[in-house]
Design a protein around this motif. Structure first.
Motif, PDB file in Angstrom:
ATOM      1  N   ASN A  38      90.135  56.089  52.439  1.00  0.00           N
ATOM      2  CA  ASN A  38      89.116  55.908  51.396  1.00  0.00           C
ATOM      3  C   ASN A  38      89.738  55.984  50.007  1.00  0.00           C
ATOM      4  O   ASN A  38      89.355  55.249  49.099  1.00  0.00           O
ATOM      5  N   ARG A  39      90.703  56.871  49.846  1.00  0.00           N
ATOM      6  CA  ARG A  39      91.320  57.095  48.528  1.00  0.00           C
ATOM      7  C   ARG A  39      92.278  55.977  48.143  1.00  0.00           C
ATOM      8  O   ARG A  39      92.324  55.557  46.990  1.00  0.00           O
ATOM      9  N   HIS A  40      93.087  55.503  49.114  1.00  0.00           N
ATOM     10  CA  HIS A  40      94.175  54.576  48.792  1.00  0.00           C
ATOM     11  C   HIS A  40      93.986  53.161  49.337  1.00  0.00           C
ATOM     12  O   HIS A  40      94.755  52.275  48.979  1.00  0.00           O
ATOM     13  N   GLY A  41      93.027  52.947  50.228  1.00  0.00           N
ATOM     14  CA  GLY A  41      92.779  51.601  50.724  1.00  0.00           C
ATOM     15  C   GLY A  41      93.277  51.352  52.134  1.00  0.00           C
ATOM     16  O   GLY A  41      93.988  52.160  52.735  1.00  0.00           O
ATOM     17  N   GLU A  42      92.897  50.186  52.623  1.00  0.00           N
ATOM     18  CA  GLU A  42      93.172  49.832  54.020  1.00  0.00           C
ATOM     19  C   GLU A  42      94.658  49.667  54.312  1.00  0.00           C
ATOM     20  O   GLU A  42      95.092  49.854  55.447  1.00  0.00           O
ATOM     21  N   ARG A  43      95.452  49.311  53.307  1.00  0.00           N
ATOM     22  CA  ARG A  43      96.903  49.183  53.532  1.00  0.00           C
ATOM     23  C   ARG A  43      97.464  50.512  54.048  1.00  0.00           C
ATOM     24  O   ARG A  43      98.215  50.536  55.016  1.00  0.00           O
ATOM     25  N   LEU A  44      97.066  51.611  53.418  1.00  0.00           N
ATOM     26  CA  LEU A  44      97.508  52.916  53.907  1.00  0.00           C
ATOM     27  C   LEU A  44      96.851  53.224  55.249  1.00  0.00           C
ATOM     28  O   LEU A  44      97.485  53.793  56.136  1.00  0.00           O
ATOM     29  N   GLY A  45      95.602  52.832  55.437  1.00  0.00           N
ATOM     30  CA  GLY A  45      94.921  53.061  56.697  1.00  0.00           C
ATOM     31  C   GLY A  45      95.675  52.479  57.879  1.00  0.00           C
ATOM     32  O   GLY A  45      95.784  53.107  58.932  1.00  0.00           O
ATOM     33  N   VAL A  46      96.231  51.293  57.700  1.00  0.00           N
ATOM     34  CA  VAL A  46      97.017  50.652  58.763  1.00  0.00           C
ATOM     35  C   VAL A  46      98.266  51.475  59.060  1.00  0.00           C
ATOM     36  O   VAL A  46      98.617  51.697  60.219  1.00  0.00           O
ATOM     37  N   VAL A  47      98.938  51.946  58.028  1.00  0.00           N
ATOM     38  CA  VAL A  47     100.131  52.771  58.207  1.00  0.00           C
ATOM     39  C   VAL A  47      99.775  54.074  58.928  1.00  0.00           C
ATOM     40  O   VAL A  47     100.482  54.512  59.837  1.00  0.00           O
ATOM     41  N   LEU A  48      98.660  54.683  58.554  1.00  0.00           N
ATOM     42  CA  LEU A  48      98.260  55.961  59.150  1.00  0.00           C
ATOM     43  C   LEU A  48      97.971  55.829  60.640  1.00  0.00           C
ATOM     44  O   LEU A  48      98.173  56.783  61.396  1.00  0.00           O
ATOM     45  N   LYS A  49      97.519  54.663  61.079  1.00  0.00           N
ATOM     46  CA  LYS A  49      97.245  54.452  62.505  1.00  0.00           C
ATOM     47  C   LYS A  49      98.513  54.545  63.343  1.00  0.00           C
ATOM     48  O   LYS A  49      98.460  54.945  64.503  1.00  0.00           O
TER      49      LYS A  49
END
Length: 82
Positions: A38-49
């Motif tokens: 939520n804070r940094h966007g979906e680009r980080l979300g993909v990395v976090l997965k």
């Protein structure tokens, strides 16, 4: 809710816009990943997965385990090389 210090490494740092570390409040890794996306966007979300997480230096695989207060969470994306 635990206050956590999040440290980003390699591709996770790039996906977080160059942020090296920040403070976040979260209860579990699952909750933390959602907060950071939520804070940094979906680009980080993909990395976090795909990332591995160290909680105070120890690998944590349980996404629903309660996080200790004042813990340091290292976000380690998959590394290439050999």
């Amino acid at each position: 809710m635990a206050t956590l210090t999040i440290r980003y490494f390699a591709g996770a740092r790039a996906a977080a816009g160059g942020t090296r570390s920040e403070t976040v409040e979260a209860e579990t890794l699952e909750h933390l990943k959602q907060q950071l996306t939520n804070r940094h966007g979906e680009r980080l979300g993909v990395v976090l997965k795909a990332a591995s997480f160290l909680v105070d230096g120890l690998t944590c695989h349980d996404q629903t385990a309660p996080l200790p207060a004042d813990a340091t969470i290292d976000v380690l994306p998959p590394f290439a090389g050999g």
